[in-house]
Write an enzyme that holds these catalytic residues in place. Structure first.
Site, mmCIF file in Angstrom:
data_model
loop_
_atom_site.group_PDB
_atom_site.id
_atom_site.type_symbol
_atom_site.label_atom_id
_atom_site.label_comp_id
_atom_site.label_asym_id
_atom_site.label_seq_id
_atom_site.Cartn_x
_atom_site.Cartn_y
_atom_site.Cartn_z
ATOM 1 C CG HIS A 81 0.788 -2.558 -0.508
ATOM 2 N ND1 HIS A 81 -0.014 -2.202 0.552
ATOM 3 C CD2 HIS A 81 -0.056 -2.717 -1.558
ATOM 4 C CE1 HIS A 81 -1.276 -2.132 0.152
ATOM 5 N NE2 HIS A 81 -1.337 -2.457 -1.120
ATOM 6 C CG ASP A 83 1.080 0.561 3.082
ATOM 7 O OD1 ASP A 83 1.406 -0.247 2.192
ATOM 8 O OD2 ASP A 83 0.573 1.674 2.843
ATOM 9 C CG ASP A 143 -5.332 -3.067 -0.585
ATOM 10 O OD1 ASP A 143 -4.151 -3.233 -0.934
ATOM 11 O OD2 ASP A 143 -5.970 -2.023 -0.796
ATOM 12 C CD GLU A 176 -0.404 0.551 -3.034
ATOM 13 O OE1 GLU A 176 -0.835 0.573 -4.181
ATOM 14 O OE2 GLU A 176 -1.166 0.625 -2.040
#
Ligand SMILES: [Zn+2]
Length: 419
Positions: A81, A83, A143, A176
């Protein structure tokens, strides 16, 4: 040839924060996510992946056909992901690579931001290594930009080296972090037989169990009247809300649970005497306990209604996602391939632990695309102390390359199908 660290740093600098409060029909929740999406399309095309594209909801898709002689292999999906969480700012990220010699790690001398070894014991694993960190004023966004970087780097190396592989399907998703990461994911168009998300923690740890998850909005309907003349009349919704919360087990919260222990998390509360609203999330790996937790909220509302009259507490619970293991348990060869790839990448003892959350993969699994999670090597996600060890990122690239290697896929996946 690019490298995975430069990629992570390049992607981390691009602001892609998603927004919990965006209207439900806003897809993506923030337009800024297109900046990374468009860059990834451009980079993939630069690598010769001409079909790379970004759709109007900010999903990036690309497929790489099987090399000659590998057409019989299953099509493997790789997903990350784009974002970053709204919980900590991801604007103006200034990544830096620091060598870690042990002890406390100074991220920012001027502002005295220090990652203390005592508070982050896992740092000990990385003594003598280089770490991609922030300057302590933002999150890093490893992340999940570490996952994005690992996939892009593995693809570049596979193509440059001419390594054989089956069909590969790449997917990069928005939103996400706000739980909308698969709302518009085109499972059929994606074209993979099964897939892996690369998202999350220590590079030695893979995952195929997630929480079952629900969100409960609890509305307390009170009765407001001037406090000077309110005896036996006022029902203060804020105080009743506290009573409601008091009916839930006090130690079953995120701050008191770990491993397979579920919880109730009061994540937002606002109100006045007339009306109060509490938003809980409910989590449990066990479906049975998950159902019991949801029932416990209803029982608390019944209690409150008995005390203050019908309709005082109204609970509106919506399921969010379910534990992917319920589906994966019948297809464990997909999980076995992940573990075999990690071993081939040099991880002697891969471990797996239950995810205390959900992943895009668990949503996709329930949409028909089986999708366990591979690690992307980030630590301390969603905060200023987020970091990713350089060695872990490189191991991630090796893991992906092993994952798609014909020999491994044939042994682990196809052998099973012949039985
Ligand atoms: Zn993530």
């Amino acid at each position: 040839m690019d490298n995975v660290v430069d990629r992570l740093i390049r992607y981390a600098k691009i602001y892609t924060e998603s927004d919990y409060h965006a209207p439900a029909d806003a897809a993506p929740s923030t337009r800024c996510q297109f900046d990374l999406a468009h860059l990834l399309v451009e980079e993939l095309r630069g690598l010769g992946v001409d079909n790379a594209r970004c759709d109007e909801t900010c999903y990036v898709y690309a497929t790489i056909p099987a090399t000659p002689g590998c057409e019989h292999l299953p099509a493997i999906g790789l997903i990350a992901h784009m974002d970053t969480t709204p919980d900590m700012t991801g604007k103006d990220v200034k990544p830096q690579v620091l060598h870690y010699d042990g002890g406390d790690l100074v991220l920012n001398r001027e502002q005295n931001i220090v990652m203390e070894a005592a508070k982050f014991p896992e740092l000990q694993k990385f003594v003598g290594q280089d770490l991609v960190c922030t300057d302590g004023t933002t999150l890093l966004g490893a992340d999940d930009k570490a996952g994005v970087a690992i996939i892009l780097q593995a693809v570049e190396e596979l193509l440059a080296e001419g390594t054989p592989h089956g069909k590969l399907c790449l997917g990069f998703t928005p939103d996400e972090e706000i739980g909308r990461g698969t709302d518009h994911f085109d499972v059929a168009g994606f074209g993979a037989d099964f897939a892996y998300t690369l998202d999350g923690g220590d590079i030695t740890d893979y995952e195929y169990e997630t929480f079952n998850a629900a969100k409960s909005v609890v509305t307390i309907n009170g009765f407001s009247i001037h406090p000077g003349t309110s005896k036996d009349k006022m029902k203060n919704a804020i105080l009743i809300a506290q009573e409601f919360n008091g009916l839930l087990p006090p130690l079953e919260t995120p701050a008191h649970t770990e491993g397979y222990q579920g919880f109730f998390h009061l994540q937002e509360m606002h109100g006045v005497a007339e009306k109060a609203v509490m938003e809980y999330i409910v989590r449990d790996h066990s479906m049975e306990r998950f159902l019991q937790r949801k029932a416990a909220l209803d029982q608390a509302a019944e209690q409150i209604d008995r005390r203050y009259g019908p309709g005082t507490a109204v609970v509106d619970t919506q399921d969010q996602y379910y534990n992917m293991y319920e589906v994966l348990k019948d297809h464990m060869e997909i999980v076995a391939l992940a573990e075999a790839a990690m071993k081939a990448a040099g991880i002697a003892h891969p471990t797996h632990s239950p995810i205390r959350g959900g992943t895009d993969g668990c949503m996709l699994t329930y949409k028909g695309l089986l999708c366990p999670n591979l690690p992307s090597g980030g630590h301390n996600a969603h905060g200023r102390f987020e970091f990713a060890p350089v060695e872990s990122l490189k191991t991630g690239v090796r893991t992906v390359k092993a994952l798609v290697s014909p020999a491994l896929v044939e042994t682990v996946i196809l052998k099973k199908e012949e039985n």
